[in-house]
Design a protein around this motif. Structure first.
Motif, mmCIF file in Angstrom:
data_model
loop_
_atom_site.group_PDB
_atom_site.id
_atom_site.type_symbol
_atom_site.label_atom_id
_atom_site.label_comp_id
_atom_site.label_asym_id
_atom_site.label_seq_id
_atom_site.Cartn_x
_atom_site.Cartn_y
_atom_site.Cartn_z
ATOM 1 N N ALA A 37 0.825 -1.205 0.000
ATOM 2 C CA ALA A 37 0.000 0.000 0.000
ATOM 3 C C ALA A 37 0.862 1.259 0.000
ATOM 4 N N SER A 38 1.988 1.219 0.719
ATOM 5 C CA SER A 38 2.874 2.385 0.754
ATOM 6 C C SER A 38 3.449 2.680 -0.628
ATOM 7 N N THR A 39 3.745 1.633 -1.402
ATOM 8 C CA THR A 39 4.256 1.819 -2.759
ATOM 9 C C THR A 39 3.189 2.414 -3.661
ATOM 10 N N ARG A 40 1.956 1.927 -3.522
ATOM 11 C CA ARG A 40 0.857 2.462 -4.325
ATOM 12 C C ARG A 40 0.621 3.926 -3.989
ATOM 13 N N ARG A 41 0.714 4.266 -2.697
ATOM 14 C CA ARG A 41 0.556 5.665 -2.298
ATOM 15 C C ARG A 41 1.640 6.531 -2.936
ATOM 16 N N GLU A 42 2.843 5.977 -3.003
ATOM 17 C CA GLU A 42 3.952 6.744 -3.558
ATOM 18 C C GLU A 42 3.732 7.037 -5.035
ATOM 19 N N TYR A 43 3.259 6.043 -5.788
ATOM 20 C CA TYR A 43 2.956 6.250 -7.199
ATOM 21 C C TYR A 43 1.929 7.370 -7.363
ATOM 22 N N VAL A 44 0.857 7.308 -6.566
ATOM 23 C CA VAL A 44 -0.208 8.303 -6.671
ATOM 24 C C VAL A 44 0.298 9.684 -6.265
ATOM 25 N N GLN A 45 1.067 9.731 -5.171
ATOM 26 C CA GLN A 45 1.563 11.012 -4.686
ATOM 27 C C GLN A 45 2.508 11.675 -5.683
ATOM 28 N N ILE A 46 3.382 10.895 -6.296
ATOM 29 C CA ILE A 46 4.300 11.442 -7.283
ATOM 30 C C ILE A 46 3.521 12.005 -8.465
ATOM 31 N N PHE A 47 2.519 11.291 -8.915
ATOM 32 C CA PHE A 47 1.728 11.788 -10.041
ATOM 33 C C PHE A 47 0.980 13.066 -9.654
ATOM 34 N N LYS A 48 0.409 13.103 -8.427
ATOM 35 C CA LYS A 48 -0.315 14.295 -7.991
ATOM 36 C C LYS A 48 0.612 15.507 -7.915
ATOM 37 N N GLY A 49 1.832 15.294 -7.454
ATOM 38 C CA GLY A 49 2.782 16.388 -7.385
ATOM 39 C C GLY A 49 3.130 16.931 -8.764
ATOM 40 N N PHE A 50 3.319 16.018 -9.726
ATOM 41 C CA PHE A 50 3.623 16.446 -11.088
ATOM 42 C C PHE A 50 2.434 17.168 -11.707
ATOM 43 N N HIS A 51 1.220 16.647 -11.459
ATOM 44 C CA HIS A 51 0.022 17.270 -12.009
ATOM 45 C C HIS A 51 -0.166 18.667 -11.424
ATOM 46 N N ARG A 52 0.141 18.818 -10.138
ATOM 47 C CA ARG A 52 0.023 20.142 -9.521
ATOM 48 C C ARG A 52 1.021 21.110 -10.148
ATOM 49 N N PHE A 53 2.237 20.640 -10.424
ATOM 50 C CA PHE A 53 3.233 21.468 -11.110
ATOM 51 C C PHE A 53 2.692 21.947 -12.455
ATOM 52 N N LEU A 54 2.054 21.034 -13.215
ATOM 53 C CA LEU A 54 1.485 21.418 -14.508
ATOM 54 C C LEU A 54 0.378 22.452 -14.334
ATOM 55 N N GLN A 55 -0.453 22.268 -13.298
ATOM 56 C CA GLN A 55 -1.533 23.221 -13.076
ATOM 57 C C GLN A 55 -1.010 24.614 -12.743
ATOM 58 N N VAL A 56 0.049 24.666 -11.945
ATOM 59 C CA VAL A 56 0.572 25.960 -11.500
ATOM 60 C C VAL A 56 1.410 26.629 -12.587
ATOM 61 N N ARG A 57 2.226 25.844 -13.298
ATOM 62 C CA ARG A 57 3.206 26.429 -14.212
ATOM 63 C C ARG A 57 2.817 26.350 -15.694
ATOM 64 N N LYS A 58 2.036 25.317 -16.080
ATOM 65 C CA LYS A 58 1.843 25.060 -17.503
ATOM 66 C C LYS A 58 0.380 25.042 -17.929
ATOM 67 N N ALA A 59 -0.540 25.415 -17.050
ATOM 68 C CA ALA A 59 -1.971 25.276 -17.356
ATOM 69 C C ALA A 59 -2.372 26.069 -18.597
ATOM 70 N N VAL A 60 -1.892 27.306 -18.708
ATOM 71 C CA VAL A 60 -2.270 28.161 -19.833
ATOM 72 C C VAL A 60 -1.757 27.577 -21.144
ATOM 73 N N GLU A 61 -0.498 27.122 -21.145
ATOM 74 C CA GLU A 61 0.081 26.560 -22.363
ATOM 75 C C GLU A 61 -0.649 25.279 -22.782
ATOM 76 N N ILE A 62 -0.985 24.438 -21.809
ATOM 77 C CA ILE A 62 -1.663 23.175 -22.129
ATOM 78 C C ILE A 62 -3.067 23.438 -22.660
ATOM 79 N N GLU A 63 -3.778 24.389 -22.057
ATOM 80 C CA GLU A 63 -5.123 24.685 -22.549
ATOM 81 C C GLU A 63 -5.069 25.282 -23.947
ATOM 82 N N ALA A 64 -4.073 26.145 -24.187
ATOM 83 C CA ALA A 64 -3.933 26.748 -25.517
ATOM 84 C C ALA A 64 -3.562 25.703 -26.561
ATOM 85 N N GLY A 65 -2.692 24.768 -26.197
ATOM 86 C CA GLY A 65 -2.217 23.786 -27.162
ATOM 87 C C GLY A 65 -3.126 22.596 -27.355
ATOM 88 N N PHE A 66 -3.812 22.182 -26.273
ATOM 89 C CA PHE A 66 -4.606 20.948 -26.346
ATOM 90 C C PHE A 66 -6.075 21.145 -25.982
#
Length: 310
Positions: A43-72
């Motif tokens: 379970a700890s490994t599964r949590r780590e996978y999810v947490q890493i993805f959530k952290g990356f997704h948050r980075f995209l939301q904060v830094r790249k949201a405008v570019e992603i919406e414009a491009g995709f």
């Protein structure tokens, strides 16, 4: 070394998801976490996978949201929900965007309805109109919509007719949970018309909203098609919404109309009311509107009492 470990884990997670981070759905997270559980990962490994993805997704939301919406044309909303997040994984992602307003949804459906009369292919356009109205009026997930069969429509069950959702999402690996969902707000009339006038123009199969070969539409296909239709509609990017936003709009708009939370919970097939509350995002004037309704009701009662005493 920690950064290198995180990058490696993120790359393995994205490879398992099989799509760009901005296209990942809650169902994709379910699949990956489920595969990890079947592989015997802790379970700890599964949590780590999810947490890493959530952290990356948050980075995209904060830094790249405008570019992603414009491009995709994609508004970034974290797909990790309480059904696929392991315990103790904090929900620290930015707040979700509010669902489309009733007026915006009505405008979109008016566009789809007008398109039925002008589209080169009548049947797919008419199917789209009925298919996209279903999650808004019945609160279904789009995966549940894609798995509906024609026998799942029961027009004589209850005052409005009901949909039998046989493959509802389960909680905590409980497996699919079926539920009965009423066809509210005229959805029964829309689906009755679809069955009588449209479905027969597709190849014969049990599938309700079939593709042009008679098979089920994949949820990814539905999501991409909604994006395409909103591009045809020609509205600005700020007026566009995701398939899941229609389900959230169903919860919010019913709540604003005074429907009890427990009823909305059953409609959406949530395990707990707390899950339903996460879907409810009342409008900015919700308190004022509720106050005006309450005052109008009180004045009406006082007026009626005054007339009777006279």
């Amino acid at each position: 070394m920690t950064v290198e470990n995180d990058i490696g884990l993120l790359e393995r997670t994205l490879t398992a998801l099989g799509r760009p981070a901005w296209d990942v759905t809650p169902e994709d997270i379910d699949r990956v976490v489920g595969d990890l559980a079947l592989a015997g990962r802790a379970a700890s490994t599964r949590r780590e996978y999810v947490q890493i993805f959530k952290g990356f997704h948050r980075f995209l939301q904060v830094r790249k949201a405008v570019e992603i919406e414009a491009g995709f044309g994609v508004r970034l909303v974290c797909p990790v929900d309480e059904f696929n997040a392991s315990r103790h994984v904090g929900d620290d992602s930015p707040a979700q965007l509010p669902p489309p307003t009733p007026e915006r949804v009505a405008e979109f459906f008016d566009f789809l309805k007008a398109r039925v009369a002008t589209a080169r292919k009548y049947a797919p356009a008419a199917r789209d109109y009925a298919m996209f109205r279903t999650p808004y009026h019945a609160g279904l997930r789009f995966e549940e919509v894609s798995l509906l069969d024609r026998p799942d429509l029961h027009f004589t069950r209850g005052p409005f007719g009901k949909l039998h959702v046989r493959f509802g999402k389960g909680a905590r690996t409980s497996g699919p949970r079926s539920r009965w969902v009423p066809m509210l707000d005229g959805l029964d009339l829309v689906l009755h018309w679809f069955l009588g006038d449209v479905r027969g123009k597709f190849p014969d199969s049990p599938v309700l909203f079939a593709d042009e070969c008679g098979g089920s539409l994949h949820r990814g296909t539905i999501r991409n098609h909604l994006r395409y239709l909103m591009e045809l509609e020609g509205r600005p990017g700020t007026d566009r919404f995701s398939p899941h936003a229609l389900r959230r709009a169903c919860a919010t708009h019913n709540y604003e109309r005074g429907v009890d939370l427990s009823a909305i919970q059953q409609l959406l097939g949530h395990w707990t009311v707390s899950s339903t509350m996460r879907y409810v995002r009342p409008s900015a004037t919700f308190i004022e509107d509720a106050y005006r309704r309450a005052v109008a009701t009180t004045l009406g009662e006082l007026t009626a009492e005054g007339d009777s005493s006279a």
